[in-house]
Each structure stands twice: as structure tokens, then as C-alpha cells.
Design a protein around this motif. Sequence first.
Motif, PDB file in Angstrom:
ATOM      1  N   ALA A 459      29.011 -14.909  49.857  1.00 25.36           N
ATOM      2  CA  ALA A 459      27.659 -14.975  49.309  1.00 25.36           C
ATOM      3  C   ALA A 459      26.879 -16.012  50.113  1.00 25.36           C
ATOM      4  N   ALA A 460      25.640 -15.672  50.494  1.00 26.89           N
ATOM      5  CA  ALA A 460      24.860 -16.558  51.361  1.00 26.89           C
ATOM      6  C   ALA A 460      23.411 -16.615  50.886  1.00 26.89           C
ATOM      7  N   PHE A 461      22.797 -17.781  51.099  1.00 27.18           N
ATOM      8  CA  PHE A 461      21.382 -17.966  50.795  1.00 27.18           C
ATOM      9  C   PHE A 461      20.733 -18.673  51.973  1.00 27.18           C
ATOM     10  N   ARG A 462      19.558 -18.161  52.382  1.00 27.94           N
ATOM     11  CA  ARG A 462      18.813 -18.753  53.490  1.00 27.94           C
ATOM     12  C   ARG A 462      17.375 -18.986  53.056  1.00 27.94           C
ATOM     13  N   TYR A 463      16.814 -20.135  53.474  1.00 23.67           N
ATOM     14  CA  TYR A 463      15.417 -20.485  53.193  1.00 23.67           C
ATOM     15  C   TYR A 463      14.798 -20.970  54.497  1.00 23.67           C
ATOM     16  N   TYR A 464      13.599 -20.473  54.799  1.00 28.83           N
ATOM     17  CA  TYR A 464      12.923 -20.840  56.050  1.00 28.83           C
ATOM     18  C   TYR A 464      11.450 -21.082  55.767  1.00 28.83           C
ATOM     19  N   LYS A 465      10.919 -22.184  56.285  1.00 27.11           N
ATOM     20  CA  LYS A 465       9.507 -22.512  56.109  1.00 27.11           C
ATOM     21  C   LYS A 465       8.941 -23.012  57.431  1.00 27.11           C
ATOM     22  N   SER A 466       7.805 -22.448  57.818  1.00 28.45           N
ATOM     23  CA  SER A 466       7.130 -22.848  59.049  1.00 28.45           C
ATOM     24  C   SER A 466       5.692 -23.227  58.724  1.00 28.45           C
ATOM     25  N   ASP A 474       1.361 -21.253  54.952  1.00 26.76           N
ATOM     26  CA  ASP A 474       2.680 -21.466  55.536  1.00 26.76           C
ATOM     27  C   ASP A 474       3.478 -20.167  55.471  1.00 26.76           C
ATOM     28  N   CYS A 475       4.395 -20.005  56.405  1.00 30.02           N
ATOM     29  CA  CYS A 475       5.291 -18.844  56.393  1.00 30.02           C
ATOM     30  C   CYS A 475       6.593 -19.257  55.712  1.00 30.02           C
ATOM     31  N   ILE A 476       6.875 -18.668  54.557  1.00 28.96           N
ATOM     32  CA  ILE A 476       8.082 -18.989  53.804  1.00 28.96           C
ATOM     33  C   ILE A 476       8.849 -17.688  53.545  1.00 28.96           C
ATOM     34  N   THR A 477      10.123 -17.676  53.911  1.00 31.51           N
ATOM     35  CA  THR A 477      10.973 -16.517  53.649  1.00 31.51           C
ATOM     36  C   THR A 477      12.283 -16.981  53.041  1.00 31.51           C
ATOM     37  N   THR A 478      12.876 -16.108  52.236  1.00 34.63           N
ATOM     38  CA  THR A 478      14.193 -16.366  51.671  1.00 34.63           C
ATOM     39  C   THR A 478      15.056 -15.125  51.868  1.00 34.63           C
ATOM     40  N   ASN A 479      16.359 -15.329  51.822  1.00 35.02           N
ATOM     41  CA  ASN A 479      17.280 -14.204  51.980  1.00 35.02           C
ATOM     42  C   ASN A 479      18.567 -14.526  51.241  1.00 35.02           C
TER      43      ASN A 479
END
Length: 634
Positions: A459-466, A474-479
Motif C-alpha cells: 500500500a502506498a501514498f504519494r503527495y506532491y505540491k508545486s 498551486d499544483c497539488i496531486t495525491t495518489n
Amino acid sequence: ILAISLILILSGSFTSNIKAQNSSDKAAKIDRADGFDTPQESLAAAIGLINPEKLQKYPDLTITNALQGQAAGLTVISGDGGFSNNSSTIYIRGQHGGATPAIIIVDGIERSIDNLAVEEIGSIEVLKDAPAKILYGPRATNGVILITTKRGIHNSRNIKATVEYGVSPSTRMPSYDYATLYNEARENDGLSPYYLPYQLEGYRNSSGQNDVLYPNIDWYGTFTKSMGSFRKVMTEFTGGSSKVKYALVAGYTGGSGIEKVASSTQLHRFNVRGNLDIRITDFLSVCADVAARLESRNWYGMTSSDLFSKMSTYRPNEYPFMMDHAEIGMEPNEDGSPYYGGSLLHPDNVSERYVNSQTDFGLNFNFDKYVRGLFADAFITFDNMNLVGTTMNRTYATYSVDGYLDENREPQKRVVTVRKINQNDNINVSTEKTTRKMGFRANGGYKGAYRKHEYSAVAAFRYYKSEALGANQDCITTNTTLRLNYGWNGRLFAEATAGITGSNQFSRNRFLPVGSAALSYIISTEPYLKIRASGGHLGYNPNGNYLLYKTAWTPSGNYMLGNNNNTNAHITQLARLGNERIGWVTQNEGNIGIDGSLFRNRLYFGADFFFEKRDNIITSLSSRYSDLIGNHLP
């Protein structure tokens, strides 16, 4: 481009009495979204591998340019910005219904590969199909270049120093015999000659580029050198003990372009990276990475593409470069400088200062002592980038000289002012960019084996903010994903991934369910032959299209009111009508492939058939309607 390099390498390797760990120790887990490394023969997804050592042999200071031809399905289109400013655009399996390039993941976060020196790279993977891309979020749908930087190896020590110098000769430049050929072209079209015999004679006897009436200019020979140069000094220190691993890479890269007017393009770049892994306890390890790139770049105030455009379109008799005041009948300049002709001389000068810093911190948990096969890890990353460009606008007055025949049919000349003097020494900020990126990734999983069966779940979680200076959003993505893997007898491998991906660029339905599956079977091991198939449903959010769900207004000048038109009223007009229904771009894709090797792994081959279907692409329909009803339809 021909490169002549002198390479001096000093290296040593020292191994303690304790045997170094196996090859899986060479690649850190920080690069893998699935939490652990998977052997290439066990992969069911379509992934291409690139050997970083091949890139070191490519004579270009921009790494993206060196990726050309290194993997099937990888398209690299070079830029036209000139020396050190021509980063390529990278596509994987086409442009996907628009100019949507692949993203580059460096040590777990989206970063520019051009911030790296080649010597920093440990591995490069090209992720092509859905099972490979799904782990890296909604911006990975167009493909991923996955890069892992070098890390140390337990119980070893290696020191390496490299010095390189090279030259890049220009291979082809055009030449002209302009006046004669221009007359010939007009005669071929049934027109009278433009240049009269006395003018042709003047050009035949021209004194060169400074001839007042009959200049004969070799644009390429005057404004470009026959070759540019590059230089490079790199040092590497890698190794470790039983509990600590380290990798330190530092170096300088520089060079010059082929422009020789004013000051030629100059590049000075410094890279430094330190990766450290420490085993705290039997179940806890810590990794801490820092990296920086400092760069200074100066170039001719005209871009490389503009310069070559002018050199290829200006006539060789356009104007003389420099003219003596007495010869053209003008007063001498106060500073004693000659009179200049044309507009390519003394343009602006541009300088850029670039600073990029990267910081990574991670924790690895190995719970084998308590539950064999249980593991977890978490990483957080921070990036900062600042770019400042300055321009000095300092130009001299320029003139052109026209020749004509007077009433006695005698050649005469007149001087025409082309540009007035501007000798201020003001330096203006022409470019300023500041961005910040933050990423977080956490994995937890279990892997085990029973007789001929191997299995794992992660199980994995990713968070990215630019964040970018001047950007409205702002560019915010999650996965969030769950991946299941199964292997039988070292020959049959299957995997399935389900996830939810998220983006802040939509008003509603900010989360989208995604999924993928893959299956592969090794038919034989010698010669090696494997077949595989995969498919998936992915979502994509195009970076840069911000706040489309909100209505926007824009200033549109002023309107004068009152008896004397002295009342100033500002005008505002509708720029965009918000559309709350705008949502995810979705993609369904499938892939069938075959991999193999012959002659004891001396020859490798691979082939893929794939299809992609993308729906709900965000676009504008404004040009489809008459201006009578306005330009407001999204």
C-alpha cells in the motif's frame, strides 16, 4: 558533433574482510514507489532501461539531449536555444492527443533531469504502460523517466576523478555569391537585372565587409567561430561500512558557444550531491540526501535561433559593418569610434544566475525480526529553485549607405540613420522565476514465498505540491494505491493495482478511481524469451490549466467620459466563463509485448504493440462561434 576528450581517471576500491552485500544493496528503495526493487526478468510491465554510462560518452552538457535513441518508444526533440540552453522535450509513445511530455521522477519526486550531472545518476528507467505509470500519480499518464541517484555500498570504498576537455566543430555553413545569383534568378523569371554592370564590378572588387558602397559580408564567418568547447571536472567518493553508506559527487562543468560577436555564450555550472544511509537499529535505517546546482550563464542578447535566422536571411551586401567618418562625409564621433552599420552589432547582453537545492529525508523499517517480509518506509523531499536573468541595453547608432547615379550618371552615396544611440549602462531584471516543491511518500507492505509461489502486497501514498512565483494556483496531486504481486516457479508473474488519484485543479470530482493489471510468462531461459500483457484505466490533469472552474475578468483599457473627456473610467471584460463540469482526462490503454536475448545474452530484443484512447480532453471551443454571441463559451 565531433568531441575530442582527454579523460584522466584515478580510482581505487578497498573491500574489508566482511563480504559486501549483494547487488540489491546498490539501489536504494527511495526510487521505488512499490517499496522494493523488482528484478527485471520478473517485471510484467513495459519498462525500458538506459545505462547511465552511455550518457557520459555523449558530447552534450544537457542530459535530455543525450537520451536520444536510448530506449524504444522514447522521442527526444531538441530545443533551439543554443549552447547550454537547448533542453529537449521528451515524449514517451507519442504526444497523447497534444503536446504533453513525459514527467521525470528523480529520487521519488518530479524534478528536472538537467539539474543533475551524469555522474550523479545510478539508474534510469523508462515507464511506458499503465502498471508502470499508475504508481506515480495523475501527471504520469504520459509516461515517466524514473531516475535514481548513486548511493554507497556497504563495506567498500571507491574514489574516482575525471577531467574532460572537448571541442564541437561546426560542420556546415552556407555561402553566397549573392549579386550575380540574384540577377540570374530575376532573368529566370523574365525580369530585368536588379544590379547594374558597374555595381557588379564594384562587388567584384569589394574591399570586404567594411566597403561603404559594395560590402561583401560572410555572416557566418563574422559572427560564429568554427568550433565551441566544453570542459568538465568531476569527483566521486562512494562506499560505506557495515552500518553506513555514503555517496558524494561534486564537479564543475563549463563551455562556450560558437558565437564570436560581442561575448560568446559562456557557461559555468557547479553540481554537488551527498547521499547518506545509516542503519540505526536492526529494523530502522535513515537516509538523508542533499544536492545543489549553481549556474552562471552569459550570452549574446539575441537567441541562437534568432541569430541564425538573421544570418541566413540578411543579404551579404546588406550594409557595411564599420565606416570611416570622412568616407561618408560625417563629423567624427566624440569618442573616436567608427560609424556602425546594421543591427546585429552591439546588441543587448544577457546574464542568468540559477540556484537549485534539493533535500530528501527518509526512514526505512524492516520488521523481519518480528514478522518476516513485513516492511515500511516514508520519505519527504523539499526543492527550491531561483532564476534571475538580467539584460544590459547598450547600443550604438547605426547607419546604412545607399548608392545611386546622379544626373551625370556618376555613382553617389547617401547615409540613412537606422538606429539612434543608446549608451546607458543600466542593467534590468528581465527574468525572475522562483519555485518550491514538496513531496511525501509512504509505503507499507509484505512479501513472502511458499514453495514455488511468491507473493507481495504494498500500500502506498504519494503527495506532491508545486508552487511558482506569480502562479494563481498551486499544483497539488495525491495518489493512493494498493498493488498485489504473484509469481509462480520463477516463470509466471501477475500483478494488479487499484488506486485513487487526486488533483486540486477541479471544482468537483477531485478524486478518480484508477486501476491496472499485468501478466507475463517466461517461455524459456536459454535463450531467454518472455511474453507479457497489460492494461489499465488512468487519469490525467494537465499542468498549467488553473482555476478553469471559476469565471475570470480582465482589465481592457480605459474609456474617457465627461464634457471635456477628462474623466477616466476603467473597462473590465469577461475573460473566461467558469465551467464547474470540467474534470479528469481519462485514458484506457493496453499493451502486448515480447522480450528476449540470444547468444548468451549478447543480443537483446523487444517489441510492443499498444493502444491508448483518451477522453474528456480539456480544450476551448471559442473559435467555433460567431463574434456576435461573444467569445465566452468554454
